[in-house]
Design a protein around this motif. Structure first.
Motif, PDB file in Angstrom:
ATOM      1  N   LEU A  38       0.662  -1.387  -0.299  1.00 24.97           N
ATOM      2  CA  LEU A  38      -0.277   0.232   0.022  1.00 24.97           C
ATOM      3  C   LEU A  38       1.327   1.025  -0.131  1.00 24.97           C
ATOM      4  CD1 LEU A  38      -2.820  -0.926   3.064  1.00 24.97           C
ATOM      5  CD2 LEU A  38      -2.900  -0.898   0.109  1.00 24.97           C
ATOM      6  N   PRO A  39       0.392   2.388  -0.431  1.00 26.51           N
ATOM      7  CA  PRO A  39       1.406   3.412  -0.995  1.00 26.51           C
ATOM      8  C   PRO A  39       1.646   3.824  -0.020  1.00 26.51           C
ATOM      9  CG  PRO A  39       0.229   2.881  -2.776  1.00 26.51           C
ATOM     10  CD  PRO A  39      -0.429   2.239  -1.972  1.00 26.51           C
ATOM     11  N   GLY A  40       2.501   4.479   1.377  1.00 23.53           N
ATOM     12  CA  GLY A  40       2.621   5.455   1.903  1.00 23.53           C
ATOM     13  C   GLY A  40       2.460   4.013   3.035  1.00 23.53           C
ATOM     14  N   TRP A  41       2.428   3.430   3.218  1.00 23.70           N
ATOM     15  CA  TRP A  41       2.909   2.039   4.706  1.00 23.70           C
ATOM     16  C   TRP A  41       3.967   1.093   4.297  1.00 23.70           C
ATOM     17  CZ3 TRP A  41      -3.915   0.518   6.175  1.00 23.70           C
ATOM     18  CH2 TRP A  41      -3.582   1.660   6.641  1.00 23.70           C
ATOM     19  N   THR A  42       4.031   1.312   5.792  1.00 24.77           N
ATOM     20  CA  THR A  42       4.668   0.234   6.251  1.00 24.77           C
ATOM     21  C   THR A  42       4.003  -1.500   5.908  1.00 24.77           C
ATOM     22  OG1 THR A  42       4.877   0.642   8.433  1.00 24.77           O
ATOM     23  CG2 THR A  42       6.746   2.005   7.357  1.00 24.77           C
ATOM     24  N   ARG A  43       4.403  -2.118   6.594  1.00 23.91           N
ATOM     25  CA  ARG A  43       4.062  -3.302   7.648  1.00 23.91           C
ATOM     26  C   ARG A  43       3.446  -3.089   8.210  1.00 23.91           C
ATOM     27  NH1 ARG A  43       9.016  -6.331   4.776  1.00 23.91           N
ATOM     28  NH2 ARG A  43       7.713  -7.736   2.519  1.00 23.91           N
ATOM     29  N   GLY A  44       4.216  -2.420   8.955  1.00 21.47           N
ATOM     30  CA  GLY A  44       3.786  -1.958  10.681  1.00 21.47           C
ATOM     31  C   GLY A  44       2.613  -1.468   9.925  1.00 21.47           C
ATOM     32  N   HIS A  45       2.368  -0.279   9.672  1.00 20.63           N
ATOM     33  CA  HIS A  45       0.563  -0.064   9.780  1.00 20.63           C
ATOM     34  C   HIS A  45      -0.258  -0.806   8.849  1.00 20.63           C
ATOM     35  CE1 HIS A  45       3.549   3.763   8.762  1.00 20.63           C
ATOM     36  NE2 HIS A  45       2.737   4.857   9.275  1.00 20.63           N
ATOM     37  N   VAL A  46      -0.211  -1.457   8.445  1.00 20.33           N
ATOM     38  CA  VAL A  46      -0.740  -2.871   7.623  1.00 20.33           C
ATOM     39  C   VAL A  46      -1.316  -3.611   9.006  1.00 20.33           C
ATOM     40  CG1 VAL A  46      -1.420  -4.760   5.988  1.00 20.33           C
ATOM     41  CG2 VAL A  46       0.202  -3.394   5.401  1.00 20.33           C
ATOM     42  N   LEU A  47      -0.316  -4.681   9.194  1.00 22.95           N
ATOM     43  CA  LEU A  47      -0.647  -4.651  11.030  1.00 22.95           C
ATOM     44  C   LEU A  47      -1.317  -3.762  11.534  1.00 22.95           C
ATOM     45  CD1 LEU A  47       3.619  -5.990  11.362  1.00 22.95           C
ATOM     46  CD2 LEU A  47       1.064  -7.433  10.844  1.00 22.95           C
ATOM     47  N   ALA A  48      -1.113  -3.041  12.272  1.00 22.06           N
ATOM     48  CA  ALA A  48      -1.705  -1.958  13.264  1.00 22.06           C
ATOM     49  C   ALA A  48      -2.685  -1.937  12.491  1.00 22.06           C
ATOM     50  CB  ALA A  48      -1.334  -0.522  13.327  1.00 22.06           C
ATOM     51  N   HIS A  49      -3.461  -1.576  11.244  1.00 27.26           N
ATOM     52  CA  HIS A  49      -5.134  -1.476  10.683  1.00 27.26           C
ATOM     53  C   HIS A  49      -6.155  -3.009  10.735  1.00 27.26           C
ATOM     54  CE1 HIS A  49      -8.689  -0.256   8.487  1.00 27.26           C
ATOM     55  NE2 HIS A  49      -7.818  -1.554   7.909  1.00 27.26           N
TER      56      HIS A  49
END
Length: 266
Positions: A38-49
């Motif tokens: 996802l543009p602008g998101w790290t894997r950490g952002h995805v896990l948090a989401h």
């Protein structure tokens, strides 16, 4: 299309949650700040989401069991985004602990549901009519605030979030792993992305065609079922099979409307 019953959906939720947990278990500390799909998101952002939507949907069901409703996220879309940004940089161990806790909470909530009122469920469409379901107001038919719908709608939403964001983690498990049943569900749900003046004739290779949209401009989209579903979901088709045509001539794939959000922006 294949009918999706509540029992089938419950099994799919468990499979999707297991897949997400397995992917998270294989990550290293260095993977967390790396780019996701996802543009602008790290894997950490995805896990948090994934953690956030799992807790949010669990809360929807917990309130519904008491005959109450609550907004999906505290603070609406802004609150959702703030929580993701604050958690994205957590250490891997914290991400795993939060994710496992949220997934278990959500699965417990769905596992505890009463028997569904089958008259209130349209399994072919994959979504329920909130007005009919409110009459029964029990189990899968209990009202929730998400899309002004019922618990079954929340189950389909969590299924979408888990399957699609598992691919967004960018670990090699792409849309080519999505099941036919899941792809066909996306065809129905994402019909809302077809512009008003257009109609899309989806022709998955080897499968019956599906028409979505009611406009006068018709475009035929051919390809593997997973590639068509990925494109509709705003993801990169992984098999490179998509072809679009109009009046028998090759054309570009049409522009789609934004993803139908269940969280009103504030």
């Amino acid at each position: 299309m294949t009918a999706i019953t509540p029992d089938t959906l419950l099994a799919e939720l468990h499979k999707a949650a297991d897949a997400v947990s397995a992917l998270a278990a294989k990550l290293t500390e260095a993977d967390v700040p790396a780019e996701s799909a996802l543009p602008g998101w790290t894997r950490g952002h995805v896990l948090a989401h994934i953690t956030g939507i799992s807790n949010a949907m669990a809360r929807q069901l917990e309130y519904a069991a008491r005959g109450e409703t609550v907004e999906l996220y505290d603070g609406g879309y802004e609150g959702r985004t703030k929580a993701i940004d604050m958690s994205a940089g957590h250490a891997l161990e914290q991400h795993r602990a939060d994710l496992d806790s949220a997934l278990q909470r959500a699965l417990r909530a769905f596992d505890s549901l009463d028997a569904v009122d089958t008259d209130a469920v349209d399994t072919d469409a994959g979504e329920t009519d909130a007005g009919e379901a409110a009459a029964g107001a029990a189990g899968w038919s209990a009202p929730i605030s998400y899309r002004g719908g019922v618990v079954l709608d929340g189950g389909f939403a969590l299924w979408r979030e888990l399957v699609i964001h598992a691919s967004d983690l960018n670990t090699g498990r792409g849309p080519e792993t999505w099941s036919r049943q899941f792809c066909e569900h996306l065809f129905t749900f994402l019909a809302a992305r077809v512009p008003e003046d257009q109609k899309l004739v989806l022709q998955p290779l080897g499968l019956p065609r599906v028409t979505i949209g009611t406009g006068g401009r018709s475009t035929v989209v051919n390809g593997m079922v997973t590639d068509i579903a990925a494109w509709l979901a705003g993801r990169e088709p992984s098999l490179g099979s998509l072809r679009a045509s109009a009046a028998a001539d090759g054309v570009d794939l049409p522009e789609l409307l934004p993803w139908p959000s269940g969280v009103p922006a504030k």
